[in-house]
Every structure is written in C-alpha cells, then in structure tokens.
Design an enzyme around this catalytic site. Structure first.
Site, PDB file in Angstrom:
ATOM      1  CG  HIS A 233      -1.845   1.120   1.213  1.00 33.97           C
ATOM      2  ND1 HIS A 233      -1.744   2.463   1.627  1.00 33.97           N
ATOM      3  CD2 HIS A 233      -3.458   1.136   0.919  1.00 33.97           C
ATOM      4  CE1 HIS A 233      -3.017   3.025   1.338  1.00 33.97           C
ATOM      5  NE2 HIS A 233      -3.848   2.347   1.268  1.00 33.97           N
ATOM      6  CG  HIS A 298      -7.351   0.515  -0.985  1.00 31.56           C
ATOM      7  ND1 HIS A 298      -6.434   1.012   0.043  1.00 31.56           N
ATOM      8  CD2 HIS A 298      -7.490  -0.683  -0.718  1.00 31.56           C
ATOM      9  CE1 HIS A 298      -6.332  -0.160   0.880  1.00 31.56           C
ATOM     10  NE2 HIS A 298      -6.897  -1.127   0.041  1.00 31.56           N
ATOM     11  CG  ASP A 346      -9.461   3.258   0.829  1.00 29.50           C
ATOM     12  OD1 ASP A 346      -9.927   3.011   2.026  1.00 29.50           O
ATOM     13  OD2 ASP A 346      -8.533   3.542   0.684  1.00 29.50           O
ATOM     14  CG  HIS A 347     -11.021   6.132   3.660  1.00 26.05           C
ATOM     15  ND1 HIS A 347      -9.903   7.144   3.287  1.00 26.05           N
ATOM     16  CD2 HIS A 347     -10.354   5.023   3.858  1.00 26.05           C
ATOM     17  CE1 HIS A 347      -8.607   6.367   3.821  1.00 26.05           C
ATOM     18  NE2 HIS A 347      -9.093   5.489   4.234  1.00 26.05           N
TER      19      HIS A 347
HETATM   20  C1  DNO Z   1      -6.566   3.261   5.608  1.00 26.99           C
HETATM   21  C2  DNO Z   1      -5.885   2.322   4.833  1.00 26.99           C
HETATM   22  C3  DNO Z   1      -4.651   1.968   5.597  1.00 26.99           C
HETATM   23  C4  DNO Z   1      -4.319   0.890   4.878  1.00 26.99           C
HETATM   24  C5  DNO Z   1      -2.793   0.157   5.374  1.00 26.99           C
HETATM   25  C6  DNO Z   1      -2.485  -0.921   4.475  1.00 26.99           C
HETATM   26  O1  DNO Z   1      -7.742   3.504   5.280  1.00 26.99           O
HETATM   27  O2  DNO Z   1      -5.962   2.416   3.666  1.00 26.99           O
HETATM   28  O3  DNO Z   1      -4.830   1.754   6.862  1.00 26.99           O
HETATM   29  O4  DNO Z   1      -4.978  -0.177   5.429  1.00 26.99           O
HETATM   30  O5  DNO Z   1      -1.953   1.266   5.243  1.00 26.99           O
HETATM   31  O6  DNO Z   1      -1.386  -1.586   4.808  1.00 26.99           O
END
Ligand code: DNO
Length: 385
Positions: A233, A298, A346-347
């Site tokens: 990531h 993501h 994501d989010h």
């Molecule tokens: C936040 C995420 C991060 C991600 C880590 C991957 O929303 O995208 O916490 O999970 O950094 O290791």
C-alpha cells in the site's frame, strides 16, 4: 472487478449481514486481535474465513499483516520477524486468502488531522489540514529541528493558529494523529511517539528503501511458493511526515520496487486516494504501467486544497482522481491478464444514518455503499462499450 468490503472483524460495528446487503461479494480483513509480530496460525485463519463464509461472503484479501518496526529499522531480530511475516502470509494463502496487503510506512500508518470535517452538504469527511499538522509538529510534539522543514511564513502562520487552539482542540488533535486510525495496529502517547521517531534518526529514504528490498527478498519467494501475491500500500499521504522517510509514494518508487524483486508476486495495492495527493502522479498511467503486478485496488478520491498541501476526501467521483479513467485502466489490466481484481470502495463520508451510529473513522456504512454503487455503475457501463 471483484467488489470487496473492508470489515474489521467481529468487533466491527457493521455486521457481515449488513455487508452482504451492499452487494459486495468479498471481504478484506485481518486478524486485528493478534499482536504485531506473532505467527498467524492456520486454524485461526480458517476459523475467521469460515465465519465470513457463513454470511455468504468470501475472505479473499488480508489487509494488513503489519510489518514490525524492527523490520523497517533493521534492528536485531528483524530477519526472524520477516520469516514469521512470510509464514503468516503462506498460511493465509494456503487457507485461500491469497492477496496480502501491507505497508512500509515508518511508525504511523495513514494520517489525518480531522475526522469529522463538515462539507457544504452536511456530509462529514476526513481531512489533512497541513497547517494543523505543522502546529502539531512544532508546538505540540516539539520535534527537534522541525523548524528547518518549513518555510518561515508557514512557521509564523502555524504559531498564530496554535494560539487559537483550546485545550480540548489540542487533545483532540493529539489523539487524531497518534491514537491510530482504523487498520493502524499501533497507537502512541506523545512520549512514545518521540521515542519511535528517534529509532529513525539515522535512517533516510535510501536506507529505508534498501531495507524494504531486503524484506522483499526474504518474503516474496515464500509467498510465491504458497500461491499468494503481495500488494504494498502506498504512503498516505505520499510524502515525508515528522522527518520520517517515505518510499512508496511515486511511480519511481513503484519502478524501483518492481525492478528489485521482479516476481509478479511482488505487487501493489493501487490506492488512488493516496497516490492522488501528488499532482504529478498520473494515476491511470501508473496503474497501466504496473498492471501486471497490481493485485488490489483502493478506490477513492482526494481533493487537494488551495495551499497545495492540505487535502480532504471528496465524493468518490468528484475529487482530483478521474475515477472513470481509473476503472477503464483497471478493466484493461483485467482483460490483458484474464483476472478479476478485487477493489474496495475506500473510505467514505459519514452521511445520513452514519452520523448517528458508531462507526470507524473513514469506514461508515452508507458513505462507502455510495462509493461502491458509483464505482459499480462505472464498471458496468464501461464493460458494455
Ligand atoms: C486506511 C488504509 C490503511 C491501509 C494500510 C495498508 O484507510 O488504507 O490503513 O490499510 O496502510 O497496510
């Protein structure tokens, strides 16, 4: 594209039955209850996988197996911890969880300064307010030598801003930055945090990048042998914070990581919101360039603010990320490889009933469902043309 959903385990305020109703088919989760550095046993993995299967969903991606700080700093014992990490990844792959997401950000995982930033329409978003971050660094953390990282006018503005903050606002900022956002497996007090930073005093970006390579040289062959793939990531945000080095922020970083350990099992999580913070990152081009090793997506959009350094999370289709171009690139990659890539919305903003139920910051039910539905629509429409 395979629709997945991040679920934080049995303590997640959103149940698997609810996730099922979003239309997502796959689950992204981790054994969050295990301390960093221990081996993930096959039995524990299988039990979690079966719990998820009972709800009609498939656990296909682990996010994340945390990488112990000693691995990043190359402190004594790091090789053994890397072996354990590799064995956990093998156990996951052998139990069917083949995509292994992780990150190599020193000390802090993702970082924001405000978790409930109100947008004009009443939605609550996550925000990184650069000036508040500088306030934290200079006047709360009082990091040694920090002034040298900022131009004089920024220091001056930060000082003025600091003077306006109440005790409560300061306490809230400390916990927002240091208490660990969901998925970050560590949380710190100010004192701990200073100690953690000191571990990196002699580690610059070149040293950290080299250490990432050494880690990859140990674990990639292990993961590959078990039939899994790794997906690093990017840094969030993709630039140094608190003087810490960052090594997964740009296409050059991706190039270097791929070149050093060329196996396609040494792959990427393509996080559009993180990479998208740097205006020079051409996201669809980056995704296509490394398409043979992007194993997980993501999808979210960030919006850069006027100062060029602050940003907040925008609606999935309305930030600086061209989501249609991203989905188009992802579909091309899928076609070329004959695979379906897991993505997760994501989010998401806290909207509607999200605002009255307990929710993990950035991970509300309805806000993410909105993102999922929007991306799903793009993917369906583009698949037809
Ligand atoms: C936040 C995420 C991060 C991600 C880590 C991957 O929303 O995208 O916490 O999970 O950094 O290791």
């Amino acid at each position: 594209m395979k629709e997945s959903w991040r679920w934080f385990g049995p303590n997640d305020p959103i149940s698997l039955a609810e996730v099922r109703q979003t239309g997502a088919t796959d689950i992204v989760t981790a054994l969050h209850e295990l301390p960093n550095g221990v081996l993930w046993e096959r039995e524990a993995i299988a039990a979690r996988r079966d719990l998820i299967a009972k709800a009609g969903l498939t656990w296909s991606v682990v996010e994340s197996i945390p990488v112990h700080e000693k691995i990043k700093t190359a402190e004594p014992g790091w090789e053994e911890l890397a072996e354990t990490w590799g064995r956990s990844a093998q156990n996951l792959a052998r139990e069917g969880v083949k995509t292994i997401c992780y990150n190599f950000m020193p000390v802090l995982d993702w970082t924001r300064t405000d978790l409930t930033y109100p947008l004009e329409d009443g939605a609550l978003a996550l925000r990184f307010d650069y000036l508040l971050y500088v306030v934290f660094d200079l006047f709360i953390l009082q990091r040694k030598g920090a002034e040298a990282d900022y131009p004089a006018d920024v220091v001056e503005k930060a000082e003025a801003r600091f003077k306006t903050l109440s005790e409560d606002a300061i306490a809230k900022l400390i916990s927002t930055v240091l208490a660990g956002l969901p998925g970050a497996e560590e949380s710190y007090t100010l004192e701990d945090f200073r100690g953690q930073l000191a571990r990196y005093d002699a580690i610059d970006a070149a040293a950290l990048a080299e250490q990432l390579s050494r880690f990859l040289e140990i674990v990639v062959p292990m993961v590959e042998e078990a039939g899994g793939v790794m997906a690093i990531h990017p840094d969030d945000p993709p630039r140094p914070l608190f003087g810490l080095p960052r090594v997964v922020s740009s296409v050059e970083d991706m190039d270097r990581i791929a070149a050093r350990v060329p196996s396609p099992a040494n792959g990427f999580t393509f996080c559009t919101g993180s990479y998208g913070i740097r205006p020079e990152n051409d996201l669809p081009a980056m995704l296509k360039k490394h398409g043979d090793r992007v194993h997980f997506l993501h999808l979210r959009a960030t919006k850069r603010e006027e100062d060029g350094m602050s940003f907040h999370e925008a609606p999935h289709l309305d930030g600086d990320v061209d989501m249609v171009a991203i989905v188009r690139a992802a579909l091309e990659v899928e076609k070329a490889r004959g695979v379906q890539l897991p993505f997760r919305p994501d989010h998401g903003h806290a909207i509607l009933d999200d605002q009255s139920r307990k929710t993990n910051p950035g991970y509300p039910l309805i806000g993410r469902l909105r993102g999922l539905a929007e991306v799903r629509g793009i993917a369906r429409a583009l698949a037809e043309v």
